[in-house]
Design a protein around this motif. Structure first.
Motif, PDB file in Angstrom:
ATOM      1  N   GLY A  31       1.109  -1.119  -0.194  1.00 42.29           N
ATOM      2  CA  GLY A  31      -0.350  -0.353   0.301  1.00 42.29           C
ATOM      3  C   GLY A  31       0.718   1.287  -0.276  1.00 42.29           C
ATOM      4  N   ALA A  32       2.155   0.369   1.027  1.00 44.69           N
ATOM      5  CA  ALA A  32       2.745   2.560   1.127  1.00 44.69           C
ATOM      6  C   ALA A  32       3.455   2.626  -0.585  1.00 44.69           C
ATOM      7  CB  ALA A  32       3.766   2.356   1.835  1.00 44.69           C
ATOM      8  N   GLY A  33       4.123   1.044  -1.122  1.00 50.56           N
ATOM      9  CA  GLY A  33       4.799   1.381  -2.458  1.00 50.56           C
ATOM     10  C   GLY A  33       3.744   1.538  -3.180  1.00 50.56           C
ATOM     11  N   GLY A  34       2.484   1.257  -2.940  1.00 46.72           N
ATOM     12  CA  GLY A  34       1.319   1.894  -4.309  1.00 46.72           C
ATOM     13  C   GLY A  34       0.872   3.544  -3.982  1.00 46.72           C
ATOM     14  N   LEU A  54       2.788   5.952  -2.588  1.00 43.65           N
ATOM     15  CA  LEU A  54       3.518   6.927  -3.851  1.00 43.65           C
ATOM     16  C   LEU A  54       3.829   7.151  -5.172  1.00 43.65           C
ATOM     17  CD1 LEU A  54       6.009   7.487  -1.545  1.00 43.65           C
ATOM     18  CD2 LEU A  54       7.866   6.066  -2.693  1.00 43.65           C
ATOM     19  N   VAL A  55       3.395   5.611  -5.605  1.00 39.87           N
ATOM     20  CA  VAL A  55       3.664   5.755  -6.856  1.00 39.87           C
ATOM     21  C   VAL A  55       2.361   6.411  -7.563  1.00 39.87           C
ATOM     22  CG1 VAL A  55       3.433   4.071  -9.118  1.00 39.87           C
ATOM     23  CG2 VAL A  55       4.826   3.220  -7.544  1.00 39.87           C
ATOM     24  N   ALA A  56       2.028   6.493  -7.109  1.00 43.39           N
ATOM     25  CA  ALA A  56       0.450   6.494  -7.504  1.00 43.39           C
ATOM     26  C   ALA A  56      -0.207   8.059  -7.537  1.00 43.39           C
ATOM     27  CB  ALA A  56      -1.156   6.388  -7.512  1.00 43.39           C
ATOM     28  N   GLY A  57       0.839   8.799  -6.107  1.00 44.71           N
ATOM     29  CA  GLY A  57       0.937  10.301  -6.168  1.00 44.71           C
ATOM     30  C   GLY A  57       1.411  11.317  -7.085  1.00 44.71           C
ATOM     31  N   LEU A  58       2.675  10.641  -6.694  1.00 41.17           N
ATOM     32  CA  LEU A  58       3.606  10.920  -7.849  1.00 41.17           C
ATOM     33  C   LEU A  58       3.544  10.777  -9.162  1.00 41.17           C
ATOM     34  CD1 LEU A  58       6.742  11.701  -7.263  1.00 41.17           C
ATOM     35  CD2 LEU A  58       7.490   9.422  -7.839  1.00 41.17           C
ATOM     36  N   VAL A  59       3.267   9.508  -9.672  1.00 41.04           N
ATOM     37  CA  VAL A  59       2.598   9.801 -11.110  1.00 41.04           C
ATOM     38  C   VAL A  59       2.009  11.218 -11.397  1.00 41.04           C
ATOM     39  CG1 VAL A  59       1.679   8.594 -12.975  1.00 41.04           C
ATOM     40  CG2 VAL A  59       2.866   7.264 -12.182  1.00 41.04           C
ATOM     41  N   HIS A  60       1.050  11.161 -10.509  1.00 44.01           N
ATOM     42  CA  HIS A  60      -0.337  12.237 -10.610  1.00 44.01           C
ATOM     43  C   HIS A  60       0.184  13.764 -10.511  1.00 44.01           C
ATOM     44  CE1 HIS A  60      -3.840  14.771  -9.498  1.00 44.01           C
ATOM     45  NE2 HIS A  60      -4.281  13.995 -10.367  1.00 44.01           N
ATOM     46  N   PHE A  61       1.235  13.926  -9.751  1.00 44.49           N
ATOM     47  CA  PHE A  61       2.210  15.244  -9.245  1.00 44.49           C
ATOM     48  C   PHE A  61       2.971  15.097 -10.424  1.00 44.49           C
ATOM     49  CE2 PHE A  61       3.709  18.624  -7.765  1.00 44.49           C
ATOM     50  CZ  PHE A  61       5.491  18.713  -7.955  1.00 44.49           C
ATOM     51  N   LYS A  76      -2.560  18.527  -3.916  1.00 44.31           N
ATOM     52  CA  LYS A  76      -3.396  18.689  -2.953  1.00 44.31           C
ATOM     53  C   LYS A  76      -3.577  17.709  -3.602  1.00 44.31           C
ATOM     54  CE  LYS A  76      -5.518  21.508   0.938  1.00 44.31           C
ATOM     55  NZ  LYS A  76      -5.697  20.061   1.244  1.00 44.31           N
ATOM     56  N   ARG A  77      -4.203  17.704  -4.324  1.00 42.52           N
ATOM     57  CA  ARG A  77      -4.652  16.937  -5.079  1.00 42.52           C
ATOM     58  C   ARG A  77      -3.798  15.504  -5.344  1.00 42.52           C
ATOM     59  NH1 ARG A  77      -9.429  16.047  -8.901  1.00 42.52           N
ATOM     60  NH2 ARG A  77     -10.519  17.723  -7.035  1.00 42.52           N
ATOM     61  N   SER A  78      -2.629  15.447  -5.641  1.00 43.10           N
ATOM     62  CA  SER A  78      -1.895  13.878  -5.900  1.00 43.10           C
ATOM     63  C   SER A  78      -1.804  13.290  -4.364  1.00 43.10           C
ATOM     64  CB  SER A  78      -0.172  14.699  -5.998  1.00 43.10           C
ATOM     65  OG  SER A  78      -0.272  15.311  -7.816  1.00 43.10           O
ATOM     66  N   PHE A  79      -1.900  14.471  -3.239  1.00 38.56           N
ATOM     67  CA  PHE A  79      -2.276  13.388  -1.779  1.00 38.56           C
ATOM     68  C   PHE A  79      -3.066  13.031  -1.412  1.00 38.56           C
ATOM     69  CE2 PHE A  79       1.198  14.964   1.256  1.00 38.56           C
ATOM     70  CZ  PHE A  79       1.740  15.392   0.436  1.00 38.56           C
ATOM     71  N   ASP A  80      -3.658  13.669  -2.259  1.00 39.18           N
ATOM     72  CA  ASP A  80      -5.754  12.720  -2.218  1.00 39.18           C
ATOM     73  C   ASP A  80      -5.611  11.028  -3.323  1.00 39.18           C
ATOM     74  OD1 ASP A  80      -7.499  15.973  -2.522  1.00 39.18           O
ATOM     75  OD2 ASP A  80      -6.121  14.909  -0.978  1.00 39.18           O
ATOM     76  N   VAL A  81      -4.986  11.528  -4.672  1.00 44.31           N
ATOM     77  CA  VAL A  81      -4.549  10.185  -4.754  1.00 44.31           C
ATOM     78  C   VAL A  81      -3.764   9.193  -4.727  1.00 44.31           C
ATOM     79  CG1 VAL A  81      -3.791   9.698  -7.316  1.00 44.31           C
ATOM     80  CG2 VAL A  81      -4.847  11.524  -7.383  1.00 44.31           C
ATOM     81  N   GLY A  82      -2.665  10.094  -3.726  1.00 40.38           N
ATOM     82  CA  GLY A  82      -1.644   8.636  -3.170  1.00 40.38           C
ATOM     83  C   GLY A  82      -2.854   8.416  -2.218  1.00 40.38           C
ATOM     84  N   VAL A  83      -3.676   8.683  -0.881  1.00 38.79           N
ATOM     85  CA  VAL A  83      -3.855   8.452  -0.239  1.00 38.79           C
ATOM     86  C   VAL A  83      -5.351   7.277  -0.572  1.00 38.79           C
ATOM     87  CG1 VAL A  83      -6.078   8.603   1.922  1.00 38.79           C
ATOM     88  CG2 VAL A  83      -4.671   9.945   1.793  1.00 38.79           C
ATOM     89  N   ALA A  84      -5.716   7.179  -1.983  1.00 38.48           N
ATOM     90  CA  ALA A  84      -6.331   6.891  -2.228  1.00 38.48           C
ATOM     91  C   ALA A  84      -5.832   5.279  -3.194  1.00 38.48           C
ATOM     92  CB  ALA A  84      -7.415   7.400  -3.280  1.00 38.48           C
ATOM     93  N   GLY A  85      -4.748   5.480  -3.493  1.00 43.75           N
ATOM     94  CA  GLY A  85      -4.143   4.319  -4.234  1.00 43.75           C
ATOM     95  C   GLY A  85      -3.000   3.286  -2.645  1.00 43.75           C
TER      96      GLY A  85
END
Lengths: 230, 111
Positions: free
Chosen positions: B32-35, B37-44, B51-60
């Protein structure tokens, strides 16, 4: 048995309790994820500079926060119902024992073959031997053969009691005038402790239950000895 | 104070989830932590919105943890069923060996 400052379940000693432990892990993981999400939302709400006073409706989020909880509930309910029905299965028990609740002790009757019955009183604190557990030890243990399905018929002679052994995943109310049935399989040899789980008077906390699971030949020797002593 | 069966006092995430002693928990949280990180980073990297990247990271994090958890627990449950069947099989073989209830004897008898 339980140890001081324990928060979780005791180690499982029966297949049903193993399943309950696994289900508990599953439900706890879902609870953990929901808690994480809520915590994040709280932090986001508190730290945002955005304010919008003119929101009237929002179909998308309403759909999400209706469907998502329903899905989560289904994910919890399915394994829960599976275990519920698993716990109700009685698979051809090898032995039937009657556990009768009294004020304030339990009595056990093994009447499948001979008439063996005995009372099980708590060992008072001042009479404990070194290494014995306070408020948990009894003078006579309920001995059962390991890896054999055992049926327990629970009732009471006076007031409500409840026969419970957490590590076996068993709890059944002892109701005067009623016979309740439960069953378990002790998957490993050992001594398993429980306590009366329905308020029954002054000494409700002082009528413990001790189940000792032993190999079949040891069980046969024990029952022969008990019959001779009776 | 002695622990049951030599288990360590597990590390409890948020005070409730014992990662060390719960099967599949540690792997799921790490995935989950890896996912996340990846999701948030890619979105950013794609949108430059923090802020939206953080939201995507939490969802990821939630989706990856849940997915990894279910996959691992399902395999774990299959292994437990197999283990129980093997245990019963060994026990029955020991008990019934040499008798007419011996399952291996039945197969040779049919030939």
């Amino acid at each position: 048995m339980a140890h001081p400052t324990q928060l979780g379940f005791q180690d499982a000693a029966s297949p049903v309790m193993e399943e309950l432990l696994h289900f508990h892990d599953h439900a706890l993981m879902i609870v953990f994820l929901i808690s994480t999400l809520v915590l994040y939302i709280i932090i986001a709400m508190v730290s945002t500079k955005l304010t919008n006073k003119y929101i009237l409706d929002s179909q998308e989020i309403e759909i999400v926060w209706t469907i998502l909880p329903a899905v989560i509930l289904v994910l919890i309910a399915l394994p829960s119902l599976r275990i519920l029905y698993l716990m109700d299965e009685i698979n051809d028990p090898h032995l039937t024992i009657k556990a009768m609740g009294h004020q304030w002790y339990w009595s056990y009757e093994y009447t499948d073959y001979e008439n063996l019955g005995f009372d099980s009183y708590m060992v008072p604190t001042q009479d404990l031997a070194p290494g014995q557990f306070r408020l948990l030890e009894t003078d006579h243990r309920m001995v059962v053969p390991m890896e054999s399905p055992v049926r327990i018929l629970v009732s009471a002679e006076d007031v409500l009691h409840s026969w419970a052994v957490p590590s076996l995943g068993v709890k059944m109310d002892a109701v005067p005038g009623r016979l309740n049935q439960t069953a378990f399989i002790a998957s490993r040899p050992g001594v398993f402790y429980g306590q009366c789980s329905e308020i029954c008077g002054a000494n409700h906390s002082f009528m413990p239950i001790v189940v000792e699971a032993v190999p079949l030949e040891h069980f046969e020797n024990w029952s022969s000895l008990m019959l001779e002593d009776a | 104070m002695t622990d049951e069966g030599g288990k360590n006092q597990g590390m409890k995430v948020m005070g409730i989830l014992d990662i060390q002693n719960t099967p599949c928990a540690r792997e799921s949280i790490l995935h989950g932590a890896g996912g996340s990180l990846v999701a948030g980073l890619v979105h950013f990297l794609a949108t430059s919105r923090v802020k939206r990247s953080f939201d995507v990271g939490v969802a990821g994090f939630m989706l990856t943890t849940l997915g990894s958890w279910f996959y691992c627990r399902f395999n774990n449950a299959k292994l437990r069923v197999q283990q129980r069947m093997i245990q019963d099989g060994i026990k029955n073989k020991v008990i019934y060996e040499g008798t007419n209830l011996d399952p291996t004897q039945k197969k040779t008898g049919d030939q």
